[in-house]
Structures are given as C-alpha cells and as structure tokens.
Design an enzyme around this catalytic site. Structure first.
Site, PDB file in Angstrom:
ATOM      1  N   HIS A  95      -3.461   7.564   2.801  1.00 19.70           N
ATOM      2  CA  HIS A  95      -3.734   6.459   2.454  1.00 19.70           C
ATOM      3  C   HIS A  95      -5.276   5.786   2.874  1.00 19.70           C
ATOM      4  CE1 HIS A  95      -3.711   2.322   1.221  1.00 19.70           C
ATOM      5  NE2 HIS A  95      -3.201   1.281   2.428  1.00 19.70           N
TER       6      HIS A  95
ATOM      7  N   CYS B   1       0.828  -1.224   0.104  1.00 22.84           N
ATOM      8  CA  CYS B   1      -0.088  -0.099   0.077  1.00 22.84           C
ATOM      9  C   CYS B   1       1.039   1.323   0.082  1.00 22.84           C
ATOM     10  CB  CYS B   1      -1.039   0.055   1.254  1.00 22.84           C
ATOM     11  SG  CYS B   1      -2.388  -1.327   1.208  1.00 22.84           S
TER      12      CYS B   1
ATOM     13  N   ASN C 169     -10.223   0.112   0.256  1.00 25.27           N
ATOM     14  CA  ASN C 169      -8.549   0.402   0.455  1.00 25.27           C
ATOM     15  C   ASN C 169      -8.144  -0.297  -1.268  1.00 25.27           C
ATOM     16  OD1 ASN C 169      -5.621   0.094   0.508  1.00 25.27           O
ATOM     17  ND2 ASN C 169      -6.058  -0.916   2.380  1.00 25.27           N
TER      18      ASN C 169
HETATM   19  O1  UT7 Z   1      -3.674  -1.133   3.545  1.00 22.71           O
HETATM   20  C1  UT7 Z   1      -2.913  -1.718   4.364  1.00 22.71           C
HETATM   21  C2  UT7 Z   1      -3.159  -1.519   5.831  1.00 22.71           C
HETATM   22  N1  UT7 Z   1      -4.377  -1.917   6.476  1.00 22.71           N
HETATM   23  C3  UT7 Z   1      -5.130  -1.504   7.360  1.00 22.71           C
HETATM   24  O2  UT7 Z   1      -4.682  -0.526   7.580  1.00 22.71           O
HETATM   25  C4  UT7 Z   1      -6.171  -2.114   8.032  1.00 22.71           C
HETATM   26  C5  UT7 Z   1      -5.906  -2.202   9.373  1.00 22.71           C
HETATM   27  N2  UT7 Z   1      -6.940  -2.607  10.566  1.00 22.71           N
HETATM   28  C6  UT7 Z   1      -8.263  -2.151  10.521  1.00 22.71           C
HETATM   29  O3  UT7 Z   1      -8.678  -1.630   9.512  1.00 22.71           O
HETATM   30  C7  UT7 Z   1      -9.055  -3.180  11.415  1.00 22.71           C
HETATM   31  O4  UT7 Z   1      -8.287  -3.892  12.266  1.00 22.71           O
HETATM   32  C8  UT7 Z   1     -10.172  -4.155  10.527  1.00 22.71           C
HETATM   33  C9  UT7 Z   1     -11.189  -2.990   9.920  1.00 22.71           C
HETATM   34  C10 UT7 Z   1      -9.618  -4.708  10.070  1.00 22.71           C
HETATM   35  C11 UT7 Z   1     -10.944  -4.724  11.890  1.00 22.71           C
HETATM   36  O5  UT7 Z   1     -11.473  -3.832  12.641  1.00 22.71           O
HETATM   37  P1  UT7 Z   1     -11.373  -4.083  14.552  1.00 22.71           P
HETATM   38  O6  UT7 Z   1     -12.056  -2.954  14.911  1.00 22.71           O
HETATM   39  O7  UT7 Z   1      -9.967  -4.234  14.598  1.00 22.71           O
HETATM   40  O8  UT7 Z   1     -12.105  -5.467  14.441  1.00 22.71           O
HETATM   41  P2  UT7 Z   1     -11.558  -6.789  15.038  1.00 22.71           P
HETATM   42  O9  UT7 Z   1     -10.378  -7.538  14.078  1.00 22.71           O
HETATM   43  O10 UT7 Z   1     -11.384  -6.770  16.540  1.00 22.71           O
HETATM   44  O11 UT7 Z   1     -12.682  -7.827  14.821  1.00 22.71           O
HETATM   45  C12 UT7 Z   1     -13.856  -7.665  15.628  1.00 22.71           C
HETATM   46  C13 UT7 Z   1     -15.187  -8.660  15.387  1.00 22.71           C
HETATM   47  C14 UT7 Z   1     -14.423  -9.981  15.458  1.00 22.71           C
HETATM   48  O12 UT7 Z   1     -15.345 -11.010  16.080  1.00 22.71           O
HETATM   49  P3  UT7 Z   1     -15.267 -11.404  17.662  1.00 22.71           P
HETATM   50  O13 UT7 Z   1     -13.929 -12.252  17.460  1.00 22.71           O
HETATM   51  O14 UT7 Z   1     -15.127 -10.070  18.438  1.00 22.71           O
HETATM   52  O15 UT7 Z   1     -16.499 -12.221  17.617  1.00 22.71           O
HETATM   53  C15 UT7 Z   1     -14.421 -10.474  14.046  1.00 22.71           C
HETATM   54  O16 UT7 Z   1     -14.465 -11.601  13.788  1.00 22.71           O
HETATM   55  O17 UT7 Z   1     -15.646  -8.312  14.226  1.00 22.71           O
HETATM   56  C16 UT7 Z   1     -15.576  -9.605  13.471  1.00 22.71           C
HETATM   57  N3  UT7 Z   1     -15.544  -9.263  11.995  1.00 22.71           N
HETATM   58  C17 UT7 Z   1     -16.765  -9.258  11.264  1.00 22.71           C
HETATM   59  N4  UT7 Z   1     -17.769  -8.832  11.733  1.00 22.71           N
HETATM   60  C18 UT7 Z   1     -18.729  -8.800  10.580  1.00 22.71           C
HETATM   61  C19 UT7 Z   1     -14.479  -9.269  11.356  1.00 22.71           C
HETATM   62  N5  UT7 Z   1     -14.706  -8.866  10.010  1.00 22.71           N
HETATM   63  C20 UT7 Z   1     -16.101  -8.957   9.902  1.00 22.71           C
HETATM   64  C21 UT7 Z   1     -16.981  -8.254   9.049  1.00 22.71           C
HETATM   65  N6  UT7 Z   1     -18.270  -8.349   9.303  1.00 22.71           N
HETATM   66  N7  UT7 Z   1     -16.437  -8.123   7.810  1.00 22.71           N
END
Ligand code: UT7
Length: 351
Positions: free
Chosen positions: A278, A141, A308
């Site tokens: 980004h 990225c 993204n």
């Molecule tokens: O371009 C390269 C750079 N990339 C980035 O900058 C991405 C950086 N990371 C992020 O943007 C965030 O960490 C995410 C958007 C990927 C995830 O957000 P989060 O607030 O960190 O969520 P999480 O990973 O803690 O997931 C929370 C919950 C999980 O469920 P449990 O384990 O709490 O029951 C996931 O399984 O949300 C669940 N989950 C979803 N639920 C519905 C993960 N993806 C989804 C989804 N829909 N698509």
C-alpha cells in the site's frame, strides 16, 4: 492515463497464458484464481507539492521528507469513481485479451462511490456491458486486498469463473483542503485486475492467488475515519486521521501480515520477487521492506507519483509495474495494505 492501454504497441508480455481449467467440479487438483489482466487509470490533472504549498502552509521538502510524495493526480468533475473504475477495468480486460462477456462478477472497493446505490460496481457493469453480479466493498485503504480475497473465494468455490476486482477512489472529494495534516497525503485513481479460474495442485508453486489474510480491529476506528456519510444529516464528511497512531499500527501490523502470508505457504522472504505495498508513506514501506530484508529494487513504488490512492493504491502499483514490463509469469508477488477500520491484510500471488 490508462496504464495498460498506454503501453501499446510495445505491450509487455501478457500474464494470462494459463489454459482454461474446464468445469470446476470435474477438475482434479485445486482451483486457483489466476491474475489474467491488470489495468489502471490516473486522472489527467497532476498537482505537485509546490502547487499545494501555494494554498496551505506546507512545503515540498516537508512532504517529501515525511512521506516520499512528490505529486498526486486529482480528478476533474467528470472523473468519478465509476468513470475511473470503468477505464481501469476495460484496460484489465484488454490486457487479459478478453471482453466483458467473460465477466461473472465485479467487486469494487471504494470509500468514495458515485451514489449510495446502486453500487458503483453496477455502473461499471452497465458501462462495460457485462453480465453476472457485482457489489461495492468498504474497507478503506485495504479495500482492494479485501475484494481480492472475496473474489478468490468466489472462484475457488465455483460461484464465478471470471471476476473483475477494482479499487477506485476520489479522496479529493472527502479531504479537508485546509488540513495540511491530511490533504497533502492523498490522490485519486483506479486500478483493476481480471481474475480467471485455472487449475493448480495446491502447492506454493501454483500460479494464481496462493493465499489471502484479512484482519480488522474496530476498536481503532477513531484513529482514521471520515466524519460523515449520506446517512448523516447534512454531513458528507471529511477524512480525519491521527497520523502518528496510524503510522505506528501500520509498521507493526503490516510486518506481521507479510510474515503470516509467507509462513502460511511455507515460503521464504527470499522467494518474493515483488513486494507491492500500500502506497501511503515511503517510510512505512521502507520499514516493511527492511523487516523482510528485501533489496529496494524488489519493491514496487508509486507513492512519489500517485500519493495515497487508498483502495486504488495496490492495483495501481501493480498496473504501473506491469506497464514498465517488470512482471513475469511465475514470479511471486506479495501485496499488503492497511487502512481505516482499522483494516489490514495481505495477498500472495504467483503470476
Ligand atoms: O492509508 C491509510 C494509512 N495511512 C497512513 O499510513 C498514514 C500514516 N501516517 C503518516 O504517514 C505520518 O504520520 C504523517 C505523514 C501523516 C505525518 O508524519 P509525522 O512524522 O508523524 O509528523 P507529525 O504528525 O508528527 O507532524 C510533525 C509536524 C507537526 O508540527 P509540530 O506539532 O511538531 O509543530 C505538524 O503540525 O509537522 C507538522 N505538519 C506539517 N508541516 C508541513 C503536519 N503536516 C504538515 C504539512 N506540512 N503538510
């Protein structure tokens, strides 16, 4: 949709009004890489969060709340990395009021090239009818910021006078569409700028690229990667990410990067007209904006519409701002990105 082309006939003012500098060696002062033209290309097909929620367990509410993303453009089979890059590059040249004859080099940032070789940059060169040289660059990225930095160096050392810098990505082809943790986050597209050698004084008041800062930490390679490539037996690979870890690093590293860029130029955050970040996650962008104490209206946002698009994200955001008539000569634009590697960096550009 060609962003720069689609704005005709009411094109926003061009930002290429800096006279040619003449031979680099003979010119006094300092050679600067001027941002002469900007273009973008987005695939025609738009997929909303609700549409994704029909095939995987997710919801529009979750995606919007956690990322700010509402939709993404996804490439059809003919919309390859080279196809989109060529369209974006042609738009950037048209915006600069020039042709491929002025192109000395093409630097294309991508993790999703059409072929292992030749470099997709050279497919673009052939399609445009350009000369000179070109190569692809892999920094995930951060690829566009890395490529911009290399192009700036080429221009300042006199190796090239007109350089196309492109970010073009078809992440839809390396996503695991059953993995809701990653597949909802990305989109396809291409963005490009045309850089032209010009004359400056060496001060922060100059037009053109004032500085670039690049960073990488290979020990963090396993928190965001693609688990395969053409060099792996029968494994083209899918994107794998530890989202929370990447998020944490993004907020810290990008905040450091923007402050580093301003300090290196003796400039203040109040001097920044546009932050073009980004476009990975609205929450990361908000954190950087708050750190810089910038009002929301000075941040270019496309994450809701584009998701993204990796190396295409920053130039597509630039193209979007340009097509909306937001960019004016003399304005100070701060670009930043972070991606797999980890790689991250910034560029400070005066339009
Ligand atoms: O371009 C390269 C750079 N990339 C980035 O900058 C991405 C950086 N990371 C992020 O943007 C965030 O960490 C995410 C958007 C990927 C995830 O957000 P989060 O607030 O960190 O969520 P999480 O990973 O803690 O997931 C929370 C919950 C999980 O469920 P449990 O384990 O709490 O029951 C996931 O399984 O949300 C669940 N989950 C979803 N639920 C519905 C993960 N993806 C989804 C989804 N829909 N698509």
């Amino acid at each position: 949709m060609d962003l720069a082309m689609d704005t005709a006939p009411g094109l926003p003012p061009r930002i290429d009004a800096v006279p040619d500098a003449g031979p680099t060696a003979a010119a006094p002062g300092r050679v600067r890489a001027l941002l002469a033209g900007i273009g973008g290309y987005l695939p025609e097909t738009v997929v909303t969060n609700d549409e994704l929620a029909r095939s995987i367990e997710t919801s529009d509410a979750w995606i919007r709340e956690r990322t700010g993303i509402a939709q993404r453009h996804l490439a059809q089979p003919h919309e390859t990395c080279a196809f989109m890059a060529t369209r974006a590059a042609a738009a950037a040249l048209a915006d600069a009021g020039t042709t491929a004859a002025e192109v000395d080099a093409i630097l294309l940032a991508t993790a999703t090239p059409d072929e292992a070789f030749p470099a997709t940059a050279l497919r673009v060169q052939a399609a445009l009818g350009a000369g000179g040289f070109g190569f692809d660059l892999s920094a995930a990225c951060s690829g566009f910021v890395y490529a911009l930095s290399m192009a700036d160096s080429l221009i300042r050392c006199g190796q090239a006078r007109g350089v196309l810098v492109i970010g073009s990505e078809v992440y839809s082809r390396i996503l695991n569409w059953q993995d809701r943790n990653t597949c909802v986050l990305f989109g396809d597209g291409a963005g490009a700028v045309f850089l032209r050698a010009g004359q400056g004084t060496g001060s922060g008041a100059d037009r053109g690229i004032l500085s670039t800062h690049l960073h990488a930490d290979g020990t963090l390679g396993d928190i965001l990667y693609v688990d395969g490539a053409v060099g792996q037996p029968e494994r083209s690979g899918h994107l794998v990410m530890q989202g929370k870890e990447v998020f944490r690093h993004a907020v810290v590293r990008l905040a450091e990067a923007v402050e580093e860029a301003l300090a290196a130029n003796g400039l203040d955050r109040r001097d920044v007209d546009w932050l073009v970040p980004h476009q990975a996650n609205q929450r990361i962008i908000d954190a950087i904006r708050k750190r810089l104490d910038l009002p929301p209206e000075r941040v270019v946002l496309t994450v809701a519409r584009h998701a993204n698009t990796s190396a295409a994200s920053v130039p597509l955001a630039l193209a979007d701002a340009h097509a909306r008539g937001l960019l004016r000569p003399g304005q100070l634009v701060l670009l930043e990105a972070l991606g797999g590697g980890l790689t991250w960096g910034s560029a400070l550009v005066r339009l």
